[in-house]
Design an enzyme around this catalytic site. Structure first.
Site, PDB file in Angstrom:
ATOM      1  N   HIS A  81     -10.880  -4.784  10.397  1.00 51.98           N
ATOM      2  CA  HIS A  81     -11.777  -4.718   9.056  1.00 51.98           C
ATOM      3  C   HIS A  81     -12.965  -3.651   9.336  1.00 51.98           C
ATOM      4  CE1 HIS A  81      -9.302  -7.891   7.448  1.00 51.98           C
ATOM      5  NE2 HIS A  81      -9.713  -7.423   6.375  1.00 51.98           N
ATOM      6  N   GLU A  94       0.803  -1.143  -0.058  1.00 52.23           N
ATOM      7  CA  GLU A  94       0.005   0.088   0.096  1.00 52.23           C
ATOM      8  C   GLU A  94       0.785   1.444   0.228  1.00 52.23           C
ATOM      9  OE1 GLU A  94      -0.911  -2.674   1.483  1.00 52.23           O
ATOM     10  OE2 GLU A  94      -3.137  -2.859   1.051  1.00 52.23           O
TER      11      GLU A  94
END
Lengths: 331, 440
Positions: free
Chosen positions: A134, A65
């Site tokens: 998450h 990322e």
């Protein structure tokens, strides 16, 4: 009289439509992220794009990322307009270095020489028992970074409009989508449109109290509103949509009308969007307020996996009803 | 050509018996200490003994062949011997250009030190003295349309890339005539005109930006069908950065997509006070390229002609679309990490060794010995540079500091990002806004 032509779709399809239209309109727009190509995106926002636009324009990245976000920034500085997908927004914590230092600040430190027209988007928020990592709300973490704009979509209409506007914007924009809203259905115009990035959206005009919310909590607020209306209240509901900057005009006009404010958000209590919003309203509209500004936020807790515990961490409609009753007084 | 060139290129085969000649204290050609540990007790973990070749086990596993591997040639000292005209590595014009660029870099940095101690520039200032061969050797091969990213040690990269000395000095003085309007400072040199994409304070964060510029180059070819020479990007960074995640992530992506980017490691052995050997399990950074299938080389970074030769190959590889190269340059900074660094950890013997390999002195010797230039020509270059640097200081001194109106101007490319105020207008429409008096 010509009838406004509309078509019905789900929110993830609206995002896809907006992104697809912008990619057709401008060949410099490209998508960069994990599983955006062959897989079609973690929530299918880019389904079919790889075949249509090719694998350079819909780039499947390795799991890196920070580096691929930095790469998108370098590409933006040299002429492209990348849309970076965080497979889950939480993963973009890995890219914090690039988002804070380069995305937000580089236009300034270069003395205005380089623009960074990137859009960073992806699913975030508390879902159904996805576990703590998450279920994150990154809007609170990124809100302090100077140079970034942040918007949160909540309906198919504003999802498409904000996606298009964000891509056309010369500033870096973070577009927050919510995992539980992708299947919302709505009829949207056939004609092309964009939404204003800096404006809030009036959801329900009212007179008793201004309820400011965004993303999924909009639906908990509208649900609570049904009960409130039954009990004789007349809440004004505004989806602030622009998390940074705040639309102080729409918000201000509402406060001048109702004199009471409740903020309902999914951010954690500490350092959340609500905290900033509360402070901004107090600073600009102190004289208009008849009482303290209420703020309902998620608990400062890593989101538990177990269902009942998870429910307790986010704001539920009954809490909104209670808060309004407390702020407005019993009817 | 072979006599004075030296390339040690990674041929990615597993060779547990491989030894490499030391390019350090024993001088080129000495085969004493693999990890250069002989003369300095500070270099740990070498375990070498004078006269003994240390066997080296290369990393395990099969490694796919690098895209191209040049012949490995034993390193010979680049000093003294006069070559035939056919063997000369540079023309006169090239030689003088290289000399001028390195002298500019050195003189500029020396002036920075003076100005800093006189209170004209502030904060963290990291000088490049001693490493000029790397900047000059690579960047003088680039076009204006090629890109460079650097670290906080970026003044000389900016100068080599063509940013005028005046603009760099004014930036350092915090003046509005600086290349970044005084908003970047020493560690954030940018120039859109010259393809300098920064100037970064955090190590590693500039490498993805260079990869991104290379991605744009490739995208313009593949998607927009643009023709002509493909712009290449060079990312400069240090030995410390080569242990950072972004380095490895970018090696992978660049090779995966065959992007036109060159990774240049300026290994000066020290990351502030952390010796390269204390922080790195396998200190040979150039060997990490083949793990990603990437062509790699190690070069004597104190020799601008050697650097230039390796750089040429890498630039050509990138431009023709064959992908990235990793190049480790052995170099040294003559000063401390920054002007605030007392530089107490580095051994005097180490400093003396590298001082004797001053790249500017070496090039001067080469040019004179091979009668490429005369003493007078080189002196006139030095004089010219003195004037350029003096002029830069005068310009910076005379330039204005930024006014209040500049504070908010470049936060957003589109100032609508400051939002809509209570009066319904965008804040940036307020006439007082850019003077920094409006509410945000």
């Amino acid at each position: 009289m010509p009838r406004l032509l509309r078509h019905e779709l789900l929110m993830f399809e609206a995002l896809r439509e907006g992104l697809g239209e912008e990619m057709e309109r401008d060949p410099n727009v490209c998508v960069i992220g994990e599983d955006v190509g062959d897989y079609g995106g973690s929530y299918k926002v880019t389904k079919g794009f790889s075949e249509k636009f090719g694998s350079w324009r819909v780039l499947d990245t390795p799991i890196a990322e920070n580096s691929f976000t930095g790469m998108a920034i370098g590409a933006a500085m040299t002429g492209l307009r990348p849309v970076v997908e965080g497979m889950n927004m939480g993963f973009l914590l890995l890219a914090y270095n690039q988002i804070a230092n380069n995305c937000g600040m580089l236009h300034y430190t270069s003395g205005g020489q380089f623009t960074i027209p990137v859009v960073i988007r992806g699913p975030g928020g508390v879902g159904r028992q996805l576990g703590a990592e998450h279920s994150q709300r990154l809007e609170s973490y990124f809100q302090s970074v100077p140079g970034l704009q942040m918007v949160a979509c909540s309906t198919p209409y504003n999802a498409k409009g904000l996606m298009k506007a964000a891509i056309r914007c010369e500033n870096p924009v973070i577009l927050y989508e919510h995992v539980l809203l992708y299947n919302l259905k709505e009829k949207i115009p056939d004609e092309e449109y964009t939404c204003c990035l800096e404006e809030a959206e009036m959801v329900r005009p009212g007179t008793d109290i201004t309820i400011l919310t965004y993303s999924r909590m909009r639906y908990h607020v509208t649900q609570a509103a049904k009960t409130l209306v039954d009990r004789g209240y007349d809440p004004e509901i505004i989806d602030i949509r622009s998390l940074k900057p705040f639309d102080m005009y729409t918000i201000g006009e509402s406060v001048k009308k109702t004199h009471r404010v409740l903020i309902v958000e999914e951010c954690m209590r500490t350092g959340g969007i609500g905290a900033s919003l509360r402070s901004a309203i107090m600073e600009s509209f102190w004289d208009e307020l008849d009482g303290p500004i209420g703020c309902l936020s998620s608990q400062d807790v890593p989101t538990p996996y177990s269902g009942p515990l998870e429910e307790l961490t986010v704001v539920q409609p009954h809490q909104i009803v209670t808060a309004v009753e407390n702020l407005c007084g019993k009817k | 050509m072979a006599a004075l060139s030296s390339l040690r290129v990674a041929v990615p085969q597993l060779d547990s018996r491989r030894t490499l000649p030391c390019s350090h204290f024993g001088g080129a050609g000495c085969e004493k200490a693999f990890f250069r540990c002989q003369s300095s007790k500070l270099l740990l973990g070498a375990g070498c003994v004078a006269g003994e070749k240390a066997p080296r086990v290369a990393g395990g596993g099969n490694v796919r062949a690098a895209v191209s591997a040049s012949k490995a040639v034993t390193e010979k000292p680049n000093s003294g011997s006069k070559s035939d005209k056919a063997d000369l590595l540079v023309t006169k014009d090239e030689g003088l250009e290289l000399y001028e660029d390195m002298v500019l870099g050195r003189s500029f940095e020396d002036m920075c030190a003076q100005m800093y101690y006189r209170g004209k520039m502030f904060g963290f200032v990291h000088l490049y003295n001693g490493q000029e061969a790397v900047s000059t050797g690579f960047i003088k091969l680039l076009k204006q349309t090629d890109f460079v990213t650097s670290t906080y040690r970026d003044h000389v990269h900016a100068l080599s890339k063509g940013v005028p000395a005046r603009q760099v000095m004014a930036e350092l003085f915090g003046k509005s005539t600086g290349c970044c309007r005084g908003q970047g400072g020493s560690m954030h040199m940018f120039s859109a005109e010259h393809g300098l994409l920064g100037g970064f304070a955090f190590i590693g964060e500039g490498i993805p930006v260079a990869v991104g510029a290379a991605f744009t180059s490739k995208y313009k070819r593949e998607v927009l069908k643009e023709e002509g020479d493909m712009p290449v990007s060079i990312a400069f960074f240090g030995d410390g950065t080569a242990n950072n995640g972004q380095f490895f992530e970018c090696l992978n992506m660049a090779q995966l997509w065959k992007l036109p980017v060159i990774f240049v490691v300026e290994n000066n052995l020290w990351a502030i006070g952390m010796s390269h050997y204390r922080s790195t399990s396998d200190p040979e950074i150039w060997k990490k390229g083949p793990a990603f299938g990437m062509a790699s080389a190690h070069v004597d970074g104190m020799d601008v002609l050697k650097v230039r030769e390796v750089a040429k190959e890498a630039v050509e590889r990138a431009r023709r679309g064959d992908g990235p190269t990793l190049i480790e340059c052995e170099t040294y900074r003559f000063r401390g990490h920054s002007l605030a660094d007392p530089d107490e950890l580095r051994a005097p013997a180490e400093k003396a060794h590298y001082a004797a390999r001053d790249p500017i002195v070496a090039l001067k010797k080469y040019l004179l010995d091979n009668e490429i230039a005369t003493e007078a020509e080189l002196k006139s270059i030095e004089k010219k540079i003195d004037e350029v640097v003096e002029d830069a200081v005068e310009f910076a001194d005379a330039s204005p500091l930024p006014g209040r109106s500049q504070l908010l101007e470049n936060v957003f490319a589109d100032p609508k990002g400051f939002g809509i105020g209570p009066d319904g207008r965008y804040r940036c429409e307020d006439p007082g806004f850019t003077a920094g008096t409006a509410q945000v």
